[in-house]
Design a protein around this motif. Structure first.
Motif, mmCIF file in Angstrom:
data_model
loop_
_atom_site.group_PDB
_atom_site.id
_atom_site.type_symbol
_atom_site.label_atom_id
_atom_site.label_comp_id
_atom_site.label_asym_id
_atom_site.label_seq_id
_atom_site.Cartn_x
_atom_site.Cartn_y
_atom_site.Cartn_z
ATOM 1 N N UNK A 234 0.879 -1.178 0.030
ATOM 2 C CA UNK A 234 0.088 0.001 0.007
ATOM 3 C C UNK A 234 0.930 1.294 -0.008
ATOM 4 N N UNK A 235 0.194 2.280 -0.141
ATOM 5 C CA UNK A 235 1.104 3.507 -0.403
ATOM 6 C C UNK A 235 0.900 4.190 0.986
ATOM 7 N N UNK A 236 2.084 4.275 1.643
ATOM 8 C CA UNK A 236 2.119 4.743 3.091
ATOM 9 C C UNK A 236 1.968 6.333 3.055
ATOM 10 N N UNK A 237 1.485 6.620 4.119
ATOM 11 C CA UNK A 237 1.454 8.100 4.584
ATOM 12 C C UNK A 237 2.786 8.698 4.507
ATOM 13 N N UNK A 238 3.135 10.010 3.794
ATOM 14 C CA UNK A 238 4.635 10.084 3.639
ATOM 15 C C UNK A 238 5.272 10.617 4.988
ATOM 16 N N UNK A 239 6.613 10.919 4.659
ATOM 17 C CA UNK A 239 7.459 11.108 5.910
ATOM 18 C C UNK A 239 6.854 12.434 6.439
ATOM 19 N N UNK A 240 6.850 12.476 7.678
ATOM 20 C CA UNK A 240 6.530 13.395 8.431
ATOM 21 C C UNK A 240 7.440 14.859 8.572
ATOM 22 N N UNK A 241 8.646 14.676 8.229
ATOM 23 C CA UNK A 241 9.523 15.367 8.412
ATOM 24 C C UNK A 241 9.137 16.718 7.228
ATOM 25 N N UNK A 242 8.471 16.227 6.270
ATOM 26 C CA UNK A 242 8.001 17.457 5.420
ATOM 27 C C UNK A 242 6.969 18.275 5.869
ATOM 28 N N UNK A 243 6.641 17.766 7.134
ATOM 29 C CA UNK A 243 5.256 18.696 7.586
ATOM 30 C C UNK A 243 5.704 19.310 8.951
ATOM 31 N N UNK A 244 6.697 19.054 9.231
ATOM 32 C CA UNK A 244 7.249 19.556 10.745
ATOM 33 C C UNK A 244 7.044 21.083 10.708
ATOM 34 N N UNK A 245 6.496 21.539 12.020
ATOM 35 C CA UNK A 245 6.609 23.168 12.278
ATOM 36 C C UNK A 245 7.501 23.135 13.430
ATOM 37 N N UNK A 246 7.851 24.491 13.681
ATOM 38 C CA UNK A 246 8.553 24.981 14.608
ATOM 39 C C UNK A 246 7.854 24.410 16.169
ATOM 40 N N UNK A 247 6.451 24.245 16.173
ATOM 41 C CA UNK A 247 6.038 23.680 17.530
ATOM 42 C C UNK A 247 5.899 22.085 17.537
ATOM 43 N N UNK A 248 6.385 21.528 16.331
ATOM 44 C CA UNK A 248 6.481 19.956 16.771
ATOM 45 C C UNK A 248 7.879 19.500 16.958
ATOM 46 N N UNK A 249 7.810 18.157 17.604
ATOM 47 C CA UNK A 249 9.134 17.768 18.213
ATOM 48 C C UNK A 249 9.962 17.020 17.192
ATOM 49 N N UNK A 250 11.297 17.194 17.240
ATOM 50 C CA UNK A 250 12.102 16.545 16.378
ATOM 51 C C UNK A 250 11.929 14.981 16.443
#
Ligand code: SF4
Ligand code: FES
Length: 378
Positions: free
Chosen positions: A362-378
């Motif tokens: 199946x197509x996985x939901x993509x890598x979240x690093x592309x949608x990180x914001x300053x308020x999200x954890x590394x």
């Protein structure tokens, strides 16, 4: 268009971020996640929560993505708690460390719902697209240890539904108070993976037997909620309990929507998005064009317009009507009375084709690093 004066909303789903450590192929988050990077700040969310309470909201569900990816989750829970709201955290369990758990308890978090992909590690990690099975077990133990009631949520599909009996055994072993077995809804990434996700009729028959057996076995010890997939139902689900009727969603960039996937509906009918940065929640709920669009019954086409069930299912799901027919204003094609019902029948026929491959990639939901914001954890 007639303007309907709505009742007060009961619940707000606060999708804090689309960042998530998991890659579930059934995710209903938007396919174009890059459009939603401009996340609300802590202060903006606090204002939204205050306005929601003023509007009459009683329940606040923190979700995402993964809400624990937000650095300020404890502050937001505290704020909601101070206003007397019932707070629920909908989480994968990843990021639920002992320290965070204590902070959330001290902030007044009322309830936690942990998602589970499967009962065995290899399958669970394959569906989640990352090593997470063990960490989920640790998180679940922590929920119980800290004294919260435990609700598990399992999204069911062709690749895990045959494990139903084992999943229920695992939930009982985890001492879950409640397990919600929700068949996949085909929005966002799930829509892209529908061919691989839609279960067969035989799978559903077996799953129903497993649920009945478990209900008899576990009785009051564990509440089991199971809803059959609407593709196999005669009538559609009363989606969101009616469009802009009892609940609404605010997504990471501050757009307020009648349901989590109503963006596409707004775009399809050319309605501008109402954003909490520019509008009060009160105005959005009562008067914004998107919330008005499918409220009440005036918008309904035939056959809903004269149907006895129109106050029961509200004509079904607008997002599903759009996804399947290209027109959000049509009767949900799941309904056997819909002129578009053949679209659903064709999908069901394809799912039950004996030559269909099992456990296809199946197509996985993509890598979240592309949608990180300053308020999200590394
Ligand atoms: Fe519901 Fe419309 Fe079907 Fe009647 S015709 S059952 S109101 S979707
Ligand atoms: Fe949007 Fe059903 S999911 S109306």
């Amino acid at each position: 268009m007639v303007e309907h004066v709505p009742d007060k909303p009961f619940a707000l789903l606060a999708e804090l971020t689309y960042a998530c450590p998991l890659h579930c192929p059934y995710c209903s988050n938007p396919v174009e996640m890059d459009n939603f990077r401009n996340e609300l700040t802590t202060e903006e969310w606090q204002r939204v929560i205050t306005e929601a309470a003023e509007l009459g909201v009683l329940q606040l569900h923190f979700s995402g993505g993964e809400p624990l990816q937000r650095r300020d989750i404890v502050e937001l829970v505290q704020h909601a708690s101070n206003l007397g709201l019932y707070t629920n955290l909908i989480t994968s369990g990843l990021g639920f460390s002992p320290r965070r758990a204590e902070e959330l308890r001290d902030a007044g978090l009322d309830h936690i719902q942990v998602s589970i992909q499967a009962d065995e590690q290899a399958l669970s990690d394959r569906i989640a697209g990352t090593t997470s099975f063990e960490r989920k077990h640790v998180a679940v133990d922590l929920v119980k240890k800290m004294g919260w009631p435990l609700t598990l949520n399992v999204v069911l599909h062709a690749q895990n539904i045959d494990r139903m009996d084992k999943i229920l055994e695992m939930a009982a072993a985890m001492d879950a108070n409640r397990i919600e077995l929700a068949n996949t809804q085909y929005y966002g990434w799930a829509g892209k993976n529908r061919t691989e996700l839609l279960p067969t009729r035989d799978q559903l028959d077996r799953a129903e037997i497993a649920v009945r057996d478990a209900q008899a076995k576990f009785g009051d010890r564990m509440e089991i909620i199971y809803v059959i997939p609407d593709y196999y139902s005669k009538f559609p689900k009363p989606c969101m309990d009616g469009w802009a009727r009892r609940q609404f969603t605010v997504i990471p960039n501050g757009d307020a929507l009648p349901c989590p996937t109503a963006h596409d509906v707004a775009d399809s009918v050319g309605i501008p998005h109402a954003n909490v940065r520019e509008n009060s929640l009160g105005w959005i709920w009562e008067s914004s064009p998107l919330f008005q669009q499918f409220r009440g019954q005036d918008w309904m086409p035939d056959p809903c317009r004269s149907c006895d069930r129109r106050e029961i299912d509200f004509g079904g799901c607008r997002c599903q009507a759009l996804a399947l027919t290209g027109d959000a204003a049509r009767t949900d094609p799941v309904c056997h009375l819909s002129p578009d019902h053949g679209l659903v029948e064709a999908a069901v026929t394809a799912a039950n084709d004996p030559t269909r491959p099992h456990n296809a990639p199946m197509i996985p939901r993509p890598n979240p690093s592309r949608i990180r914001s300053p308020l999200t954890l590394e």
